[in-house]
Motif scaffolding. Structure first.
Motif, short mmCIF file in Angstrom:
data_model
loop_
_atom_site.label_atom_id
_atom_site.label_comp_id
_atom_site.label_asym_id
_atom_site.label_seq_id
_atom_site.Cartn_x
_atom_site.Cartn_y
_atom_site.Cartn_z
N ALA A 12 0.94 -1.19 0.02
CA ALA A 12 0.08 -0.10 0.05
C ALA A 12 0.89 1.19 -0.10
CB ALA A 12 -0.99 0.01 1.18
N PRO A 13 0.83 2.12 -0.98
CA PRO A 13 1.62 3.06 -1.12
C PRO A 13 1.34 4.40 -0.30
CG PRO A 13 0.24 2.97 -2.98
CD PRO A 13 0.07 1.96 -2.30
N ASN A 61 -8.39 2.47 2.71
CA ASN A 61 -9.71 2.21 2.42
C ASN A 61 -10.15 1.61 0.99
OD1 ASN A 61 -10.27 2.67 4.90
ND2 ASN A 61 -10.92 4.91 4.27
N ARG A 62 -9.11 1.45 0.02
CA ARG A 62 -9.35 1.17 -1.56
C ARG A 62 -9.19 -0.36 -1.74
NH1 ARG A 62 -5.42 5.39 -4.59
NH2 ARG A 62 -5.83 3.77 -6.15
N PRO A 63 -10.19 -0.76 -2.33
CA PRO A 63 -10.40 -2.28 -2.22
C PRO A 63 -9.28 -2.91 -2.92
CG PRO A 63 -11.79 -1.11 -3.86
CD PRO A 63 -11.26 -0.22 -2.90
N GLU A 64 -8.33 -2.21 -3.85
CA GLU A 64 -7.07 -3.04 -4.43
C GLU A 64 -5.99 -3.06 -3.42
OE1 GLU A 64 -7.10 1.45 -6.20
OE2 GLU A 64 -8.48 -0.09 -5.31
N TYR A 65 -5.97 -2.44 -2.21
CA TYR A 65 -5.01 -2.42 -1.07
C TYR A 65 -5.56 -3.35 -0.03
CZ TYR A 65 -2.63 0.74 -4.38
OH TYR A 65 -2.12 1.59 -5.28
N ARG A 66 -6.90 -3.70 -0.12
CA ARG A 66 -7.30 -4.76 1.09
C ARG A 66 -6.28 -5.91 1.31
NH1 ARG A 66 -12.27 -5.28 -0.41
NH2 ARG A 66 -12.79 -3.10 0.64
N ALA A 68 -3.25 -5.71 2.61
CA ALA A 68 -1.92 -5.06 2.34
C ALA A 68 -1.10 -5.50 3.60
CB ALA A 68 -1.71 -3.77 2.23
N LYS A 69 0.09 -6.32 2.96
CA LYS A 69 1.20 -6.66 4.00
C LYS A 69 2.36 -5.56 4.19
CE LYS A 69 0.34 -11.55 4.03
NZ LYS A 69 1.43 -13.00 3.58
N ILE A 70 2.35 -4.76 3.27
CA ILE A 70 3.63 -4.03 3.14
C ILE A 70 3.23 -2.61 2.94
CG2 ILE A 70 5.65 -3.48 1.79
CD1 ILE A 70 5.80 -6.41 0.75
N LEU A 71 3.69 -1.70 3.66
CA LEU A 71 3.48 -0.31 3.46
C LEU A 71 4.56 0.56 2.90
CD1 LEU A 71 1.40 2.11 4.39
CD2 LEU A 71 2.80 2.14 6.50
N LEU A 72 4.51 1.17 1.84
CA LEU A 72 5.35 2.23 1.23
C LEU A 72 5.36 3.38 1.60
CD1 LEU A 72 5.07 0.77 -2.47
CD2 LEU A 72 6.92 0.47 -0.79
N GLY A 73 6.24 3.89 2.48
CA GLY A 73 5.78 5.32 3.17
C GLY A 73 7.14 6.35 2.74
N GLY A 74 6.87 7.43 3.24
CA GLY A 74 7.74 8.57 3.18
C GLY A 74 8.94 8.84 3.98
N SER A 75 9.64 9.77 3.94
CA SER A 75 10.81 9.99 4.74
C SER A 75 10.33 10.39 6.23
CB SER A 75 11.59 11.20 4.33
OG SER A 75 12.16 10.93 2.99
N LEU A 129 8.95 2.82 -6.69
CA LEU A 129 7.97 1.76 -6.44
C LEU A 129 6.72 2.18 -6.34
CD1 LEU A 129 9.90 -0.05 -3.62
CD2 LEU A 129 9.23 -1.22 -5.73
N VAL A 130 6.43 3.38 -5.55
CA VAL A 130 4.88 3.95 -5.69
C VAL A 130 4.38 4.15 -6.99
CG1 VAL A 130 3.64 6.00 -4.90
CG2 VAL A 130 5.57 5.11 -3.22
N ALA A 131 5.08 4.56 -8.02
CA ALA A 131 4.46 4.62 -9.20
C ALA A 131 4.18 3.33 -9.76
CB ALA A 131 5.63 5.47 -9.99
N GLU A 132 5.06 2.41 -9.70
CA GLU A 132 4.84 1.19 -10.20
C GLU A 132 3.79 0.41 -9.57
OE1 GLU A 132 7.19 -3.07 -10.82
OE2 GLU A 132 8.29 -1.24 -10.43
N ILE A 133 3.68 0.56 -8.40
CA ILE A 133 2.54 -0.24 -7.60
C ILE A 133 1.28 0.56 -7.98
CG2 ILE A 133 1.57 -0.73 -5.29
CD1 ILE A 133 3.74 -2.47 -5.97
N GLY A 134 1.16 2.11 -7.84
CA GLY A 134 0.17 2.51 -8.15
C GLY A 134 -0.59 2.45 -9.58
N ASP A 135 0.13 2.50 -10.59
CA ASP A 135 -0.02 2.38 -12.09
C ASP A 135 -0.25 0.97 -12.53
OD1 ASP A 135 0.08 5.07 -12.07
OD2 ASP A 135 2.10 5.20 -12.82
#
Length: 212
Positions: A12-13, A61-66, A68-75, A129-135
């Motif tokens: 989940a990004p 809350n988005r169904p495509e990330y229901r 999720a085991k991994i969180l992609l976070g910021g700094s 990674l965020v772009a690849e997962i999101g798109d």
């Protein structure tokens, strides 16, 4: 050699810089005397509006990330107060790993002690990674802890480094107590030497024996 240990699942990004522990686990969920029920509080004020309605566009809350085991976070993820509940809440919600450019120091060590894997990658790689997962339609990442690499849906292999102690705790299923007990023979030997050379410290012995 380290045992095989792989975390694989939906990522989940949430590339928000300075996401603090107050946001990860709001104060109203810190009232219990145990760890139970913290998944409900995870990022509550981000997931729900003031009336308690889910924010449909928020990533968790988005169904495509229901699931999720991994969180992609910021700094600087996990900055702020030292509440360990933030780590417990992430784990209770199903997260087994976080990937971010950097972390708050106390959050980092709380995560290590609770066996929540924190992977550190450069900001540019996180953005990709965020772009690849999101798109893409494939939202899954795989983290090979033994070989210290993140595998992406497109087949990219992103290396990272993990402190030896944290890696051992993960692959051997040890918590802080378990890691300490690995040194039991050395601890027992130290204790025996201590009481032999300083018997006066033992309050469980009669005074006469402590003086000998």
């Amino acid at each position: 050699m380290a045992k095989p240990f792989v975390i694989a699942g939906i990522a989940a990004p949430l590339p928000v810089n300075n996401l603090d522990t107050d946001q990860i686990m709001p104060k109203q969920f810190l009232l219990g005397i145990d760890k139970a029920g913290l998944a409900r509080g995870l990022m509550y004020d981000l997931r729900f509006d003031a009336n308690g309605y889910a924010r449909d566009q928020f990533v968790l809350n988005r169904p495509e990330y229901r699931g999720a085991k991994i969180l992609l976070g910021g700094s600087n993820l996990g900055c702020g107060s030292s509440r360990e509940h933030a780590v417990w809440g992430l784990q209770q919600a199903g997260f087994e790993a976080v990937i971010a450019p950097s972390y708050g120091e106390i959050f980092y060590f709380n995560s290590v002690n609770n066996r929540l894997l924190l992977v550190t990658l450069p900001p540019g790689q996180i953005e990709a990674l965020v772009a690849e997962i999101g798109d893409g339609s494939d939202k899954r990442l795989s983290i090979d802890v033994e070989n210290e690499v993140v595998l992406t849906p497109s087949g990219r292999c992103l290396p990272f480094s993990l402190p030896a102690r944290q890696k051992q705790m993960l692959v051997e299923g040890l918590d802080m107590i378990g890691m300490t007990l690995r040194q039991k023979e050395a601890i027992d030997a130290f204790e025996a030497r201590h009481w032999t050379t300083q018997p006066w410290c033992r309050i469980d012995l009669p005074a006469q024996q402590r003086r000998t």
